[in-house]
Design a protein around this motif. Structure first.
Motif, short mmCIF file in Angstrom:
data_model
loop_
_atom_site.label_atom_id
_atom_site.label_comp_id
_atom_site.label_asym_id
_atom_site.label_seq_id
_atom_site.Cartn_x
_atom_site.Cartn_y
_atom_site.Cartn_z
N GLU A 1 0.82 -1.23 0.00
CA GLU A 1 0.00 0.00 0.00
C GLU A 1 0.84 1.27 0.00
N ASN A 2 2.05 1.15 0.55
CA ASN A 2 2.89 2.35 0.73
C ASN A 2 4.06 2.42 -0.24
N HIS A 3 4.06 1.53 -1.24
CA HIS A 3 5.19 1.50 -2.18
C HIS A 3 5.20 2.75 -3.05
N ARG B 1 16.12 10.43 13.06
CA ARG B 1 17.04 11.22 13.90
C ARG B 1 16.50 11.34 15.32
N ARG B 2 15.19 11.49 15.43
CA ARG B 2 14.57 11.66 16.75
C ARG B 2 14.81 10.43 17.63
N VAL B 3 14.72 9.21 17.05
CA VAL B 3 14.94 8.05 17.92
C VAL B 3 16.42 7.81 18.21
N GLY C 1 5.98 10.07 3.08
CA GLY C 1 6.97 9.03 2.78
C GLY C 1 6.42 7.88 1.97
N PHE C 2 7.28 6.90 1.74
CA PHE C 2 6.97 5.78 0.84
C PHE C 2 7.96 4.67 1.12
N THR C 3 7.58 3.45 0.72
CA THR C 3 8.52 2.33 0.85
C THR C 3 9.13 2.03 -0.53
N SER C 4 10.32 1.43 -0.53
CA SER C 4 11.02 1.18 -1.80
C SER C 4 11.17 -0.29 -2.12
N ARG D 1 10.18 13.04 6.12
CA ARG D 1 9.47 12.67 7.34
C ARG D 1 10.17 11.49 8.03
N SER D 2 10.55 10.51 7.22
CA SER D 2 11.24 9.35 7.78
C SER D 2 12.61 9.75 8.35
N MET D 3 13.30 10.61 7.62
CA MET D 3 14.62 11.07 8.08
C MET D 3 14.51 11.73 9.45
N ALA E 1 3.53 11.00 -0.98
CA ALA E 1 4.92 10.53 -0.87
C ALA E 1 5.79 11.65 -0.30
N GLN E 2 5.55 12.86 -0.75
CA GLN E 2 6.36 13.98 -0.28
C GLN E 2 6.07 14.32 1.18
N ARG E 3 4.81 14.24 1.58
CA ARG E 3 4.43 14.61 2.96
C ARG E 3 4.66 13.50 3.96
N GLN F 1 13.00 -2.18 6.68
CA GLN F 1 11.93 -1.26 6.28
C GLN F 1 11.05 -0.94 7.49
N VAL F 2 10.64 0.32 7.59
CA VAL F 2 9.71 0.70 8.66
C VAL F 2 8.50 1.35 8.00
N CYS F 3 7.34 1.07 8.54
CA CYS F 3 6.14 1.69 8.00
C CYS F 3 5.09 1.79 9.11
N GLY G 1 -3.63 5.70 9.30
CA GLY G 1 -4.42 6.21 10.43
C GLY G 1 -3.67 6.24 11.75
N PHE G 2 -2.44 5.75 11.76
CA PHE G 2 -1.68 5.64 13.02
C PHE G 2 -0.43 6.53 13.03
N ARG G 3 -0.29 7.38 12.03
CA ARG G 3 0.92 8.22 11.98
C ARG G 3 0.86 9.37 12.97
N GLU H 1 18.99 2.61 5.55
CA GLU H 1 19.22 3.74 4.65
C GLU H 1 17.88 4.35 4.29
N ILE H 2 17.93 5.67 4.11
CA ILE H 2 16.70 6.44 3.89
C ILE H 2 16.92 7.35 2.68
N SER H 3 15.93 7.40 1.82
CA SER H 3 16.01 8.33 0.69
C SER H 3 15.92 9.75 1.24
#
Ligand SMILES: CC(C)(COP(=O)(O)OP(=O)(O)OC[C@H]1O[C@@H](n2cnc3c(N)ncnc32)[C@H](O)[C@@H]1OP(=O)(O)O)[C@@H](O)C(=O)NCCC(=O)NCCS
Length: 189
Positions: A23-25, A160-162, A38-41, A154-156, A34-36, A113-115, A119-121, A147-149
């Protein structure tokens, strides 16, 4: 929302991970989302993801029967079974972290991969699955790499926060992506 954290326990958990990753690819998420958000690769071969979870179960968040999020544990011996990630592993073979080569060191793994489901973001599920991953694997492993694009701001920011720190940045011309290789070191200091 009552969200619980655990490790993968059943094949159904793995099937739910496969559905959420699809769903998130990046091929199906619209450009604005995707810009707001994120997305999976990577799309894992089901048999490979089942095998990976039997060897080292991944961290998941659930709300009732719904998968709220996941964070994949990818041990180094599985590198050849996820061809899309092999160039990253080849790069890791040449890198060092805190003065020691990564190659030949069995005490790290890749977070594959993390996702977090839509509804839970933004409610702490990201931190929760990573806390679960750390609780499960810090006794056996010194640090985790992913690794993160750079397009996935948002993922980046969440990484960093964790506690992830940047180890290396490179451009993949074939995919036209710039990747940041990041490490979360679980050792004191
Ligand atoms: C990326 C993802 C896992 C993060 O989980 P989340 O629950 O949304 O993350 P959080 O809300 O806890 O943290 C996001 C952080 O980025 C910030 N943020 C939100 N939107 C942003 C944006 N467009 N650009 C930059 N930062 C952004 C938030 O403010 C927050 O940072 P803060 O705590 O410093 O304020 C989730 O959005 C997701 O699954 N996206 C789709 C799949 C994906 O991208 N996976 C990661 C592949 S590497």
């Amino acid at each position: 929302m009552n969200v619980k954290y655990s490790l993968v326990q059943t094949p159904l958990d793995v099937e739910k991970i496969l559905a959420l990753q699809a769903e998130n690819h990046r091929d199906v998420v619209d450009a604005d989302t995707a810009q707001r958000e994120g997305f999976t690769s990577v799309r894992h071969e089901p048999a490979v993801l089942h095998a990976m979870n039997q060897a080292y179960p991944s961290a998941i968040a659930t709300s009732g029967d719904t998968l709220a999020g996941y964070c994949l544990m990818m041990p180094q011996p599985f590198r050849a079974r996820v061809p899309l990630l092999e160039p990253m592993f080849a790069l890791l073979d040449r890198l060092e972290w805190r003065g020691a080569p990564l190659a030949g060191d069995p005490r790290w793994f890749v977070m594959g991969q993390v996702c977090v489901a839509q509804g839970f973001r933004g409610i702490g599920v990201f931190d929760g699955v990573y806390r679960q991953l750390r609780d499960a694997y810090a006794p056996q492993f010194n640090f985790v790499i992913t690794e993160i694009s750079q397009r996935n701001a948002r993922s980046m920011r969440a990484h960093r926060r964790v506690g992830f720190e940047t180890l290396h940045v490179y451009h993949d011309a074939s995919a036209n992506e710039t990747w940041e290789v990041v490490v979360w070191d679980w050792r004191a200091g």
